[in-house]
Design an enzyme around this catalytic site. Sequence first.
Site, PDB file in Angstrom:
ATOM      1  N   ASP A  90       0.812  -1.213   0.000  1.00  0.00           N
ATOM      2  CA  ASP A  90       0.000   0.000   0.000  1.00  0.00           C
ATOM      3  C   ASP A  90       0.848   1.266   0.000  1.00  0.00           C
ATOM      4  O   ASP A  90       0.325   2.362  -0.154  1.00  0.00           O
ATOM      5  CB  ASP A  90      -0.946   0.007   1.218  1.00  0.00           C
ATOM      6  CG  ASP A  90      -2.322  -0.505   0.850  1.00  0.00           C
ATOM      7  OD1 ASP A  90      -2.492  -0.941  -0.300  1.00  0.00           O
ATOM      8  OD2 ASP A  90      -3.222  -0.471   1.706  1.00  0.00           O
ATOM      9  N   ASP A 127      -9.618  -7.043  12.325  1.00  0.00           N
ATOM     10  CA  ASP A 127      -9.498  -8.476  12.563  1.00  0.00           C
ATOM     11  C   ASP A 127     -10.504  -8.971  13.598  1.00  0.00           C
ATOM     12  O   ASP A 127     -11.277  -9.899  13.352  1.00  0.00           O
ATOM     13  CB  ASP A 127      -8.065  -8.832  12.974  1.00  0.00           C
ATOM     14  CG  ASP A 127      -7.477  -7.849  13.979  1.00  0.00           C
ATOM     15  OD1 ASP A 127      -8.228  -7.037  14.538  1.00  0.00           O
ATOM     16  OD2 ASP A 127      -6.256  -7.911  14.219  1.00  0.00           O
TER      17      ASP A 127
END
Length: 740
Positions: free
Chosen positions: A194, A453
Amino acid sequence: MILWEAHRSELLTHSFPPRAIRGTNFASVARGMDDEVLQESCRVPINNSSLPTTTTSRGRKMAATITDRLFTTRIASGRLLYKLYFIAFIAGIFSLCYYRLTHIPSDHPILWLLVSLAEFWFAATWVFQQGFRWAPTFHVTYPDRLPSNLPPVDLFVCTADPDREPPMLVADTLLSLMAYDYDANKLAFYLSDDGGSELTFHAIYQASLFAKHWLPFCRKYKVEPPAPQAYFSAENMDVGGGCQSFRRDYDLVKVLLQGNGKDVDVEGKPMPTLVYVSREKRSGHPHHYKAGALNALNRVSSLMSNAPLILNVDCDMHSNNSQALRDAVCFFLDPKEGHRIGYVQFPQSFNGVTKNDLYANGVKRIYEIEFFGTNAHNGPMYAGTGSVHRRESLNGRKFDPNFPIKLEDKSVKGSKNWTELEEKAKELIRCDYEMGKPWGKEMGVMYGCAVEDVFSGLVFHSRGWQSVFCSPERKAYLGLAPVNTNDTLIQHKRWSTGSLEIFLSDYCPWTHGVGRLKLGQIMCYSFYTLWALWCLPMLCYALIPPLAMANGISLFPQVTDPWFKVFASLGIASHIFSLGELMWAKGTIKMWWNETRMWMMKGSSSYLFSVIVIILKSVGISETGFEITSKVINQEALKRYNQEIMEFAVPSPMFIPTTTLSLLNLYCLLQTTPKILEVGLGGLDHLALQLIISGYISIISMPLYEALFLRKDKGRMPTSVTTYSITLAFLVFYLSSFVM
């Protein structure tokens, strides 16, 4: 070793400036099924399927039966002693509550109420935590019973900042994963960058070349850990192209290893697929940080390989056990329970943690104690790394016990048109691709939370899937933990902020979880999602008792009062149990003391800032972000860390609340000392517990006092923080004399 150093040197001789790549210049590659087909496949009901086959130790294939289990389960012993402790402690909590309700003083009732509320929240937190401790459950896998034809696996690695996550670290992690003891034709690796860094790309390119030598070396010598930097490190004592040519490769080559038999290592054996991905990012288009990167890799991999299992690993968590993937597969292929399992979670373990875990970043209590308890309640939370997912569960399918899902190999095989795949892949990672699509809401990793998560794991569990905590004897992965105070507090600020966001969302365990999760799961999720609120009772206990003591106000029973024993017993029992638990997990007394200190520091700093961030977000003043913890280590600071000296150095606002409270308690203790000398301890027995609390906080804050006043090294507390903290402490003390 010489080869690896040569590749390291090749990388380090180039100084490409990191830059953000926009458009589709850095697009990923892939192939196979398009996104609409993938979404539809997640909603098609699956018919009942027969049990898989397995292979005996002699290689004879046979139908799997109940006796052919690939893992077994046992509950920890000593539960009777724990339950007796639980009953006694609960009785003590009710007794304390009764005392607070029946002994409300006529003077200072507000102070009494605030301390009582703090104690109530301490008690509630303790109750939630018992969800982990009621029935710790352990699993044993039998990888030798696995069939010869194992399912394909796609492996995801994400990186975002080449300054904080050095490209050599990323390459090292990738090489360690490629060395898995698994059929290379069944593995496909996807790296998401990224940061759009040319240096990161070059590191991965060099790693792909070096892998042709490294993988045969690992096979020949059974290398553990299979990460070059870790394997050749001093600690592991038990084992003995030009710039312009790169520029052309950078523009034209995105699939570094094709994984179709064309790319082979120096022994002529096939290499796994390796794909570099850097998705398009533009201002005005949310990219959802790591969650967005994982979903982009999900789409790319579905086109290119479409393996039924997906492993994601953080870029700083190198593989330490080449057999770990086979352990995970045991759970998915188990004939009795495999169809229920949505993901397998390995523990996070860390390299370089000091002997006594100075900052409690080894998270030993979480991964070596608490997560075993989740196995009794449909499994652990998704921890964001070291997790093997069933692709269908990750992509939104709900578990239906009436239609068990067979782990089918739907991977795309045969020759591939790589040019065509590159063009298809560019569409999948465009910044506007997800607009109007269910990614991040119904499919893939969930958006809208700083801890994507844990949030995603909660969603998967609420869809009926179970998870499994798998902790092999040889640690599966080893990562890098923060080695200074500021990074530690920032990391926990992000975790606690995201966790509180979950509690305040539509997926709150107290509302959404009812009827979908087990009671034990709700308790465990509640403990983590309410981490941030720990700051409120902690601040009450660290502020009110010492200030009241300095003003001669008693908030607790006298030493001669029988109720004193209730308070003392609860405090002593909780500390003894906490210490004994950590010692059982092979910890040390000093490790427990460090953990206790950090728990208090996080409570008065990380968690406090988390609550402030959530309040500001709720009124539209600011948004929560994703803060990356630096993996770059200053050598001078590292030396102090290895000597277990706390590092402050930077003038961070995170230090001010903790430092202020430690100074305030010390000052209140010193203020009360002349009274003790004058009338003796017997004359102040009504302040005994307050003296103990302030003394306890002062003793545990000794490293802070040293950093404030005694140390001369660069890791000492910055002068600005010291000045602010002293001023604030005296201001609070001065104002309290008017209020109390």
